[in-house]
Design a protein around this motif. Structure first.
Motif, PDB file in Angstrom:
ATOM      1  N   ARG A  19      -2.037  -3.862   4.738  1.00  0.00           N
ATOM      2  CA  ARG A  19      -3.337  -4.704   4.151  1.00  0.00           C
ATOM      3  C   ARG A  19      -3.611  -5.673   5.308  1.00  0.00           C
TER       4      ARG A  19
ATOM      5  N   GLN B   6       0.752  -1.270  -0.053  1.00  0.00           N
ATOM      6  CA  GLN B   6       0.095  -0.022   0.011  1.00  0.00           C
ATOM      7  C   GLN B   6       0.926   1.250  -0.103  1.00  0.00           C
TER       8      GLN B   6
ATOM      9  N   SER C 125      -7.967  -1.259   6.885  1.00  0.00           N
ATOM     10  CA  SER C 125      -6.730  -1.170   5.973  1.00  0.00           C
ATOM     11  C   SER C 125      -7.374  -1.242   4.413  1.00  0.00           C
ATOM     12  N   LYS C 126      -8.805  -1.249   4.281  1.00  0.00           N
ATOM     13  CA  LYS C 126      -9.592  -1.516   3.099  1.00  0.00           C
ATOM     14  C   LYS C 126      -9.501   0.080   2.232  1.00  0.00           C
ATOM     15  N   LYS C 127      -9.733  -0.072   1.072  1.00  0.00           N
ATOM     16  CA  LYS C 127      -9.851   1.364   0.343  1.00  0.00           C
ATOM     17  C   LYS C 127     -11.166   2.335   0.987  1.00  0.00           C
TER      18      LYS C 127
ATOM     19  N   SER D 117     -13.801   2.120   4.197  1.00  0.00           N
ATOM     20  CA  SER D 117     -13.998   1.539   5.429  1.00  0.00           C
ATOM     21  C   SER D 117     -14.968   2.547   6.235  1.00  0.00           C
TER      22      SER D 117
ATOM     23  N   SER E  48     -15.737  -1.556  10.004  1.00  0.00           N
ATOM     24  CA  SER E  48     -15.269  -2.252   9.127  1.00  0.00           C
ATOM     25  C   SER E  48     -13.552  -2.348   9.037  1.00  0.00           C
ATOM     26  N   ASP E  49     -12.840  -3.119   8.396  1.00  0.00           N
ATOM     27  CA  ASP E  49     -11.437  -3.130   7.983  1.00  0.00           C
ATOM     28  C   ASP E  49     -10.900  -1.952   7.642  1.00  0.00           C
TER      29      ASP E  49
END
Length: 874
Positions: free
Chosen positions: A203, A103, A652-654, A656, A649-650
């Motif tokens: 990630r 990332q 690390s995602k694009k 969240s 939510s996570d």
């Protein structure tokens, strides 16, 4: 309460004996890296293939910190360290079998997004303080000062250093070049520094450390490894001078007839910041006529309870090294030093005759300020701040063109001195603080304190491998002024000495000083095993006053608190970690009344898929407030039950999100609350990040205070049922062209609307039932005309008293667009556009209509400014 406290003491006693051996067994051996003096100087471009790095060995064998502490990380990390007379050089090799998944998120400086490595340097080697240098896989730099053994991380520190990063087929690499002038260390033949390296694989939400630190170990900086081999270093005294220039243009709606509001203003300003290394341990910071034009606007807020609102400091001069001056002595934001008092808005407004207009200063000009701060090799942490704000005048013009000045703020001197001393092998410290505010009243401003002083001592002691601690402080304050000023202080919301049922305080209009005290004592377990617990007491005496240069919301309070936690720290197939805690607190006043009792249970879960959940339940069976009726008798609130639930939510995602819900229900539905929170973070591509945070709150309170009036020989405390709805949305956009150039947008519309009905007055303020606490006005007792309520309480056909319609709709809109370019390290160029306005709308309108009218129909104020700084470094 006594039963609960006894049980908690028994648990602590058992826990101390049961876990002492476990804490000792978990002690990890320190790792040592020995650096060498370089032969050739590497080029800092992110690549590490140059032969200059060949004189030192790689170190590796990182251990996972989260989620699965003590295991081999997904991908290993290596580093090298070498130095010359002026710089420390660090090379990083972050292995990754899937380099295409790394990332590389661009962000502003200190954005801390994406894959990254943190180098943690405790050059003081005090085992409590560290300088942290961060490089991301995109080459974005970040810096922090970590204090409190890793409990506080301050990213306001902006040293000059050099870094870059590259992604290749084996993962990614980074290089750092850190001037010794930006660090702090003493004179020794060989320096031994605390040292650690932290790697984050974004990630996977995975962290690994060079020096392993078990999750149950208390402390972070104290447990770092060591850097050796720094021999015969010559301390580099820092000298930086940073002048700045600001050009500003304001555009706003013109006011007919007002010569000071003709539609636009233009001004040029300038000033100087300087940083001088007195020794390599201690630094002198200076500022002359500082400008804070690019600082983000404060969030919208409105206080129905009458107490002052706390806003975070955002001005760079005061933010940097704020941890050294910090002295939080109680709970919440109470502090002996609150830097926003310096340069505050003037205490007075101008007195205008008919036909006169005024140009009033928004803030008190800071003529100059100086900070002397740092930490010595033998454990002394020192901070001294001196600042002077100017006499401020409103310029006033009459209809015939006459001009005069009226003073609205006196010349004021602020002084703060703070010190702490480490001892007992850095496991303990003792410290103190002294503050002074002196105003040049010159026969004017009889409503202000002429002088205000405060002082305090604090300490902390840890033992058994820092697993257990006891800490505390004690403070005193003394304010001086005219009889008018001290009477005003006695009547303030924080004190209300005129309270009709208070026997331990009384209003004395002849006093010219007040002296108060406060403090806090806490003992607990903070590491080792799965249990954590603490308990303590906070007190604030009735005469305590800190608000000349500190922050104090309320006095006349004694708080007893306790908490116990159990931690699940080993991941399973379901969760990463769980934290369950129980809390209890009770409050009393100095008259001996018990005013509050609350119990709360909370659980936080980080799931194996990187989602999170937080659930809390609470019960408040006892709740009284001395200040609610603004000098009237003590008021009883209804018993409360509350619940809050958040899940996210996570990250690390694009994309969240975090969603939350808060629900408070009271007996007889007297004061119920519902609040909804939704936050969305989205990074469509590496250079752009978007954050949206929306909050909606609805309160129905049948007994909201409105005003106090006379009814014959009695006082009438008038209340009403309020439907209070608040809505705010905060939008942030960050677009990074490269690590040194970014565009940031901040926007926040905020509205708070209150509609009143079912008016009533206080009958028996401490009665258990609502119908006994209040008496409702009948339809024949109350009438309404021209925004005024007329009360004929005696029903004799005559108006006994009146009060204004209390409905309100407060609307605020703030935006801020900043383009920032760090054209050379430490020197910046800002282009700023700010737009905003504040208005009071028709309370009959809906929230969305009020917001729409404020943004689209009202003419807002625009500010355009360009600020240029240049940092001269020796």
């Amino acid at each position: 309460m006594k039963f609960f406290t006894s049980i908690l003491v028994f648990i602590i006693f058992c826990g101390v004996n049961a876990t002492a051996q476990e804490i000792r067994l978990n002690k990890i051996q320190k790792r040592i890296y020995t650096t060498k003096k370089l032969v050739k100087t590497p080029i800092i471009d992110g690549g590490i293939s140059e032969e200059a790095w060949d004189i030192v060995e790689w170190s590796s064998d990182f251990i996972e910190k989260t989620p699965d502490e003590g295991t081999e990380p997904t991908h290993q990390t290596q580093f090298k360290v070498m130095h010359d007379a002026k710089y420390l050089y660090i090379a990083i090799r972050a292995f990754d079998d899937n380099p295409e998944l790394i990332q590389q998120r661009l962000s502003r400086r200190d954005g801390f997004a994406g894959d990254r490595v943190n180098v943690i340097i405790d050059s003081y080697h005090d085992k409590r303080t560290a300088f942290v240098f961060t490089t991301t896989a995109a080459g974005v730099k970040g810096e922090e000062i970590a204090t409190g053994n890793g409990s506080n991380w301050d990213d306001s520190w902006n040293p000059i250093w050099y870094t870059d990063a590259k992604v290749d087929e084996r993962g990614w690499t980074a290089e750092m070049k850190i001037p010794f002038s930006q660090l702090r260390f003493g004179k020794m033949k060989e320096q031994i520094w605390g040292f650690n390296v932290n790697r984050t694989i974004f990630r996977k939400n995975e962290r690994s450390l060079w020096q392993r630190i078990p999750n149950d170990q208390a402390g972070f900086i104290s447990e770092a490894g060591e850097l050796h081999g720094l021999i015969d270093l010559v301390p580099q005294k820092q000298l930086e001078i940073q002048p700045f220039t600001v050009v500003q243009y304001d555009s706003y709606p013109a006011e007919i007839g007002n010569p000071y509001r003709d539609g636009s203003d233009f001004k040029i300003n300038g000033g100087l910041d300087a940083k001088i290394g007195i020794t390599n341990d201690l630094t002198l910071d200076l500022t002359i006529n500082p400008d804070f034009g690019q600082v983000e606007a404060d969030p919208g807020a409105i206080a129905l309870d009458g107490f002052q609102i706390f806003f975070n400091e955002q001005r760079p001069f005061f933010v940097e090294n704020k941890n050294i001056f910090d002295f939080e002595f109680a709970n919440g934001q109470d502090n002996l030093f609150y830097s926003r008092r310096i340069g505050r808005n003037p205490h007075r407004n101008s007195n205008l005759a008919i036909g006169e207009y005024a140009k009033e200063p928004i803030n008190s000009a800071i003529l100059g300020a100086a900070k002397f701060s740092g930490k010595t090799q033998n454990g002394w942490s020192i901070g001294v701040l001196e600042s002077v704000t100017a006499n401020e005048y409103a310029e006033i013009r009459g209809v015939n063109g006459t001009k005069r000045e009226e003073i609205v703020e006196p010349l004021t001197n602020f002084f703060v001195a703070r010190a702490q001393k480490d001892f007992n092998e850095r496991n303990s410290f003792i410290g103190g603080i002294f503050t002074a505010t002196n105003r040049n009243l010159d026969g004017n401003f009889s409503e202000l304190h002429k002088a205000a002083y405060s002082g305090g001592i604090d300490f902390r002691h840890t033992w058994r491998n820092r697993g257990y601690y006891i800490e505390g402080n004690a403070i005193m304050s003394h304010v001086l002024g005219s009889e008018e000023a001290i009477e005003k202080t006695q009547l303030s919301m924080a004190r209300l000495f005129q309270r009709v049922d208070a026997t331990h305080v009384e209003l004395d209009p002849t006093r010219t000083s007040l002296t108060g005290s406060g403090g806090r004592i806490e003992v607990g377990k903070q590491g080792g095993g799965n249990w954590r617990y603490n308990m303590g007491v906070v007190w604030r005496s009735p005469e305590l006053e800190l608000n000349d240069v500190g922050f104090l919301r309320q006095t006349d309070e004694i708080i007893q608190f306790s908490e116990i936690q159990y931690l699940w720290q080993i991941p399973t197939k379901t969760y990463r970690d769980i934290n369950f805690q129980l809390e209890q607190y009770a409050t009393f006043d100095f008259q001996g009344n018990q005013n509050n009792m609350q119990y709360k249970a909370e659980v936080n879960v980080n799931w194996i898929n990187n989602w999170s959940t937080e659930l809390g339940l609470g019960h408040k069976p006892l709740s009284y407030e001395n200040a609610y009726l603004r000098g009237g008798p003590r008021w009883r609130y209804a018993d409360k039950n509350f619940l809050y639930f958040f899940f996210g939510s996570d990250k690390s995602k694009k994309m969240s999100f975090t969603a939350g819900y808060i629900d408070r229900k009271t007996e007889e539905t007297v004061n119920d609350l519902k609040k909804y929170i939704f936050k969305l973070d989205y990074q469509p591509f590496d250079a752009l990040s978007i954050s949206l945070n929306t909050e909606f709150e609805k309160i129905i309170d049948k007994t909201q205070y409105i005003t106090t009036t006379d009814f014959g020989n009695q006082k009438r405390y008038i209340l009403g049922e309020i439907d209070n709805q608040s809505l705010s949305t905060t939008l942030r956009l960050n677009y990074s062209i490269n690590p040194n150039m970014s565009i940031q947008f901040y926007g926040q519309p905020y509205i708070s609307r209150g509609r009143y009905s079912n008016f009533n007055f206080v009958n028996q303020s401490t009665a258990a039932r609502l119908e006994d606490r209040i008496s409702m006005y009948s339809q024949t007792q109350i009438s309404f005309m021209n925004d005024v309520y007329n009360i004929d309480e005696s029903l004799d056909g005559n108006t006994d008293y009146t009060f204004n319609k209390p409905d309100f709709s407060f609307v605020q809109f703030r935006t801020n667009l900043v383009a920032r370019w760090e054209y050379i390290p430490g020197s910046e160029l800002f282009f700023v556009w700010a737009r905003g306005g504040v208005t009071f709308d028709d309370p009959r309108n809906s929230l969305t209509r009020s917001l729409r009218d404020q943004i689209t129909n009202n003419k807002l104020q625009d500010t355009f400014l360009i600020k240029a700084t240049y940092r001269f470094v020796r």
